[in-house]
Enzyme design. Structure first.
Site, PDB file in Angstrom:
ATOM      1  N   SER A  83      68.648  67.284  35.316  1.00 54.04           N
ATOM      2  CA  SER A  83      67.962  66.660  34.289  1.00 54.04           C
ATOM      3  C   SER A  83      68.392  67.017  33.074  1.00 54.04           C
ATOM      4  O   SER A  83      68.565  68.241  32.825  1.00 54.04           O
ATOM      5  CB  SER A  83      66.272  66.608  34.561  1.00 54.04           C
ATOM      6  OG  SER A  83      65.780  66.268  33.518  1.00 54.04           O
ATOM      7  N   TYR A 143      58.602  72.422  35.773  1.00 60.43           N
ATOM      8  CA  TYR A 143      59.271  71.563  36.211  1.00 60.43           C
ATOM      9  C   TYR A 143      60.738  71.892  35.807  1.00 60.43           C
ATOM     10  O   TYR A 143      61.661  71.647  36.741  1.00 60.43           O
ATOM     11  CB  TYR A 143      58.886  70.059  35.858  1.00 60.43           C
ATOM     12  CG  TYR A 143      59.973  68.950  36.012  1.00 60.43           C
ATOM     13  CD1 TYR A 143      60.042  68.470  37.302  1.00 60.43           C
ATOM     14  CD2 TYR A 143      60.609  68.555  34.951  1.00 60.43           C
ATOM     15  CE1 TYR A 143      61.160  67.505  37.613  1.00 60.43           C
ATOM     16  CE2 TYR A 143      61.769  67.515  35.260  1.00 60.43           C
ATOM     17  CZ  TYR A 143      61.888  67.033  36.658  1.00 60.43           C
ATOM     18  OH  TYR A 143      62.934  66.196  36.798  1.00 60.43           O
ATOM     19  N   LYS A 201      64.453  72.950  37.917  1.00 64.26           N
ATOM     20  CA  LYS A 201      65.841  72.104  37.803  1.00 64.26           C
ATOM     21  C   LYS A 201      66.855  73.278  37.429  1.00 64.26           C
ATOM     22  O   LYS A 201      67.841  73.563  38.015  1.00 64.26           O
ATOM     23  CB  LYS A 201      65.922  71.237  36.885  1.00 64.26           C
ATOM     24  CG  LYS A 201      65.182  69.986  36.977  1.00 64.26           C
ATOM     25  CD  LYS A 201      65.711  69.168  38.293  1.00 64.26           C
ATOM     26  CE  LYS A 201      64.774  67.978  38.834  1.00 64.26           C
ATOM     27  NZ  LYS A 201      64.911  67.429  40.014  1.00 64.26           N
TER      28      LYS A 201
HETATM   29  P1  NAD Z   1      60.357  59.611  42.630  1.00 62.66           P
HETATM   30  O1  NAD Z   1      59.156  60.462  42.531  1.00 62.66           O
HETATM   31  O2  NAD Z   1      60.190  58.108  42.438  1.00 62.66           O
HETATM   32  O3  NAD Z   1      61.034  59.962  43.780  1.00 62.66           O
HETATM   33  C1  NAD Z   1      61.107  61.156  44.323  1.00 62.66           C
HETATM   34  C2  NAD Z   1      60.880  61.057  45.946  1.00 62.66           C
HETATM   35  O4  NAD Z   1      60.931  62.193  46.700  1.00 62.66           O
HETATM   36  C3  NAD Z   1      59.633  60.315  46.282  1.00 62.66           C
HETATM   37  O5  NAD Z   1      59.619  59.200  47.079  1.00 62.66           O
HETATM   38  C4  NAD Z   1      58.783  61.247  47.149  1.00 62.66           C
HETATM   39  O6  NAD Z   1      57.792  60.801  48.075  1.00 62.66           O
HETATM   40  C5  NAD Z   1      59.946  62.263  47.498  1.00 62.66           C
HETATM   41  N1  NAD Z   1      59.444  63.756  47.675  1.00 62.66           N
HETATM   42  C6  NAD Z   1      58.887  64.532  46.962  1.00 62.66           C
HETATM   43  N2  NAD Z   1      58.862  65.786  47.541  1.00 62.66           N
HETATM   44  C7  NAD Z   1      59.316  65.697  48.991  1.00 62.66           C
HETATM   45  C8  NAD Z   1      59.363  66.537  49.821  1.00 62.66           C
HETATM   46  N3  NAD Z   1      58.973  67.667  50.032  1.00 62.66           N
HETATM   47  N4  NAD Z   1      60.185  66.043  51.296  1.00 62.66           N
HETATM   48  C9  NAD Z   1      60.352  64.757  51.045  1.00 62.66           C
HETATM   49  N5  NAD Z   1      60.395  63.830  50.138  1.00 62.66           N
HETATM   50  C10 NAD Z   1      59.851  64.070  49.067  1.00 62.66           C
HETATM   51  O7  NAD Z   1      61.071  60.415  41.430  1.00 62.66           O
HETATM   52  P2  NAD Z   1      62.429  59.711  40.585  1.00 62.66           P
HETATM   53  O8  NAD Z   1      62.258  59.421  39.324  1.00 62.66           O
HETATM   54  O9  NAD Z   1      63.243  59.022  41.847  1.00 62.66           O
HETATM   55  O10 NAD Z   1      63.193  61.154  40.684  1.00 62.66           O
HETATM   56  C11 NAD Z   1      64.226  61.363  41.759  1.00 62.66           C
HETATM   57  C12 NAD Z   1      64.797  62.820  41.387  1.00 62.66           C
HETATM   58  O11 NAD Z   1      65.390  62.733  40.060  1.00 62.66           O
HETATM   59  C13 NAD Z   1      63.855  63.691  41.313  1.00 62.66           C
HETATM   60  O12 NAD Z   1      64.462  65.162  41.714  1.00 62.66           O
HETATM   61  C14 NAD Z   1      63.652  64.236  39.671  1.00 62.66           C
HETATM   62  O13 NAD Z   1      63.031  65.310  39.331  1.00 62.66           O
HETATM   63  C15 NAD Z   1      64.925  63.787  39.157  1.00 62.66           C
HETATM   64  N6  NAD Z   1      64.837  63.096  37.744  1.00 62.66           N
HETATM   65  C16 NAD Z   1      64.215  62.101  37.556  1.00 62.66           C
HETATM   66  C17 NAD Z   1      64.270  61.726  36.105  1.00 62.66           C
HETATM   67  C18 NAD Z   1      63.196  60.501  35.703  1.00 62.66           C
HETATM   68  O14 NAD Z   1      62.997  60.221  34.548  1.00 62.66           O
HETATM   69  N7  NAD Z   1      62.982  59.588  36.617  1.00 62.66           N
HETATM   70  C19 NAD Z   1      65.064  62.503  35.157  1.00 62.66           C
HETATM   71  C20 NAD Z   1      65.556  63.298  35.439  1.00 62.66           C
HETATM   72  C21 NAD Z   1      65.638  63.845  36.859  1.00 62.66           C
HETATM   73  N1  UFG Z   2      56.316  58.118  24.513  1.00 62.16           N
HETATM   74  C1  UFG Z   2      55.158  57.585  23.721  1.00 62.16           C
HETATM   75  N2  UFG Z   2      54.176  57.138  24.529  1.00 62.16           N
HETATM   76  C2  UFG Z   2      54.096  57.161  25.754  1.00 62.16           C
HETATM   77  C3  UFG Z   2      55.100  57.767  26.641  1.00 62.16           C
HETATM   78  C4  UFG Z   2      56.039  58.491  25.780  1.00 62.16           C
HETATM   79  O1  UFG Z   2      55.340  57.693  22.653  1.00 62.16           O
HETATM   80  O2  UFG Z   2      52.997  56.713  26.360  1.00 62.16           O
HETATM   81  C5  UFG Z   2      57.381  58.789  23.856  1.00 62.16           C
HETATM   82  C6  UFG Z   2      57.698  60.201  24.058  1.00 62.16           C
HETATM   83  O3  UFG Z   2      57.019  60.881  23.013  1.00 62.16           O
HETATM   84  C7  UFG Z   2      58.994  60.148  23.898  1.00 62.16           C
HETATM   85  C8  UFG Z   2      59.647  58.947  24.472  1.00 62.16           C
HETATM   86  O4  UFG Z   2      58.409  57.891  24.437  1.00 62.16           O
HETATM   87  O5  UFG Z   2      59.517  60.356  22.662  1.00 62.16           O
HETATM   88  C9  UFG Z   2      60.202  58.985  25.878  1.00 62.16           C
HETATM   89  O6  UFG Z   2      59.139  59.721  26.754  1.00 62.16           O
HETATM   90  P1  UFG Z   2      59.041  59.788  28.305  1.00 62.16           P
HETATM   91  O7  UFG Z   2      57.844  60.276  28.767  1.00 62.16           O
HETATM   92  O8  UFG Z   2      59.434  58.329  28.985  1.00 62.16           O
HETATM   93  O9  UFG Z   2      60.573  60.581  28.586  1.00 62.16           O
HETATM   94  P2  UFG Z   2      60.759  62.124  28.299  1.00 62.16           P
HETATM   95  O10 UFG Z   2      62.053  62.135  27.512  1.00 62.16           O
HETATM   96  O11 UFG Z   2      59.621  62.776  27.540  1.00 62.16           O
HETATM   97  O12 UFG Z   2      60.907  62.941  29.591  1.00 62.16           O
HETATM   98  C10 UFG Z   2      61.929  62.540  30.472  1.00 62.16           C
HETATM   99  C11 UFG Z   2      61.343  62.557  31.897  1.00 62.16           C
HETATM  100  C12 UFG Z   2      61.196  64.181  32.486  1.00 62.16           C
HETATM  101  C13 UFG Z   2      62.435  65.113  31.725  1.00 62.16           C
HETATM  102  C14 UFG Z   2      62.891  64.681  30.394  1.00 62.16           C
HETATM  103  C15 UFG Z   2      64.186  65.165  29.941  1.00 62.16           C
HETATM  104  O13 UFG Z   2      60.158  62.002  32.231  1.00 62.16           O
HETATM  105  O14 UFG Z   2      61.018  64.353  33.490  1.00 62.16           O
HETATM  106  O15 UFG Z   2      63.006  63.137  30.279  1.00 62.16           O
HETATM  107  O16 UFG Z   2      65.156  64.854  30.819  1.00 62.16           O
HETATM  108  F1  UFG Z   2      62.093  66.184  31.925  1.00 62.16           F
END
Ligand code: NAD
Ligand code: UFG
Length: 338
Positions: free
Chosen positions: A126, A150, A154
């Protein structure tokens, strides 16, 4: 080369879209997910999109015996590892749960992979590993730091993969640093379905536009950005999914530790996102300004040149595509609720 891919977390938001991209690219897919943040109906929906379903095993990456069985029974060539807990705020309250699930789970997975001689993994890192970057755009060689447990999971997993590759260079490992994935599959069949109140901007906007939330709270309008609100690099989840297929293709050609940003390279403010959503979808998103959210940074966007150079990958979907697809998904969720 056609392969069988084990997708951990494959019923989740990014994993489900990546299953579609893998199936469309001709791979076979087996999903392992414990459903702690998703539900099994996603498998059928993937099947509807692709005309074939991935295999599905409900279970946990921390379960060594189960993992061993999966590697014994399926001819797995590579693992795409999405499974993990991802809520930054929760991780501050529940650090042990986050380290145990994300770090112990990944270690367990890697050890079982090694025992089964499966040595290819694409890992979901991430942009959070860049902490509060000194400047933008962010290149992959920027210093890493973190502001949450979190983020720390990573960083630790990235280090585990680097140490593993150093010791055993016959692994093929990718650390994909995602920026802000949004949007949904254009079929309206799969998307992000946060439990409870969404933490992230896009689902909150969509729920507010749908009337499920009274108003969006904008966390601060006094940042040093174009309009004072936070700026991020929002990336369509289908583009992100395609980036995984490109990374897998890359690793199939070479034994390497690959580290790349996956973003668009474009920064969008909260106000710009609201405006794009309203304009694209002809709807209204009421909002109010509040204080900054703890831990937020002002701006964050990717330098995407390395992904383009190494993988031949770049995003192609526009901000309007992201808004339209999120809205279609939000409406299909509403229509499928009894
Ligand atoms: P998500 O929660 O939708 O998907 C994660 C999945 O993993 C879920 O279906 C959950 O049930 C499963 N899971 C969690 N722990 C588990 C375990 N111990 N065993 C088996 N299954 C398990 O999240 P996502 O947004 O699809 O994110 C996927 C990956 O990408 C994560 O590792 C997250 O940290 C990373 N990531 C997400 C974002 C974002 O903004 N969505 C940004 C950067 C990185
Ligand atoms: N924001 C608002 N109101 C809300 C939600 C978000 O104003 O209700 C703003 C935040 O302050 C930020 C922007 O919208 O400026 C984006 O916020 P998000 O929560 O959508 O995303 P972030 O960039 O804060 O976080 C995301 C992932 C994290 C990850 C991070 C860096 O959710 O898991 O990017 O990769 F750690």
């Amino acid at each position: 080369m056609k392969t069988t891919i084990l997708v951990t977390g494959g019923t989740g938001f990014i994993g489900s879209h990546t299953c579609v991209a893998l199936l469309e690219a001709g791979h076979d897919v087996v999903v392992l997910d414990n459903l702690c943040n998703s539900d099994a109906t996603v498998i059928k929906r993937i099947g509807q999109i692709c005309n074939r379903e991935p295999g599905f095993i409900e279970g946990d990456i921390r379960d060594s015996a189960l993992l061993k069985n999966i590697f014994d029974e399926h001819n797995v060539n590579a693992v795409m590892h999405f499974a993990g807990l991802k809520a930054v705020g929760d991780s501050v309250q529940l650090p042990l749960a986050y380290y145990e699930n994300n770090v112990s789970g990944t270690l367990n997975l890697l050890m079982t992979m090694r025992a089964a001689a499966v040595k290819t993994m694409v890992f979901s890192s991430s942009a959070t590993v860049y902490g509060n970057p000194a400047s933008v755009p962010i290149t992959e060689d920027f210093p890493r730091s973190t502001t949450s447990p979190y983020g720390a999971t990573k960083l630790v997993i990235e280090d585990i993969l680097a140490d593993l590759y150093q010791a055993e260079p016959d692994w093929r490992l990718a650390r994909l640093r995602y920026f802000n994935p949004v949007g949904a599959h254009e079929s309206g069949l799969i998307g992000e379905n946060p439990r409870g109140v969404p933490n992230n901007l896009m689902p909150f906007i969509a729920q507010t536009a749908a009337g499920l939330r009274e108003e969006l709270t904008i966390f601060g309008d006094n940042y040093d950005t174009i309009d004072g609100t936070g700026v991020r690099d929002y990336l369509h989840v289908v583009d992100l999914a395609n980036g995984h297929v490109a990374a897998l293709d890359y690793l199939q050609q070479r034994q390497e530790l690959l580290t790349v940003n996956l973003g668009t390279g474009q920064g969008i403010s909260v106000l710009e996102m609201i405006s794009a959503f309203e304009k694209t979808n002809h709807c209204n998103v009421p909002y109010r300004i509040s204080d900054r959210r703890t831990g937020d940074i002002a701006k964050c966007w990717a330098d995407t040149r390395l992904a383009c150079q190494l993988l031949g990958w770049q995003s192609s979907r526009t901000l309007e595509n992201m808004c339209a697809d999120s809205w279609r998904w939000q409406n299909s969720l509403r229509n499928s609720t009894p």
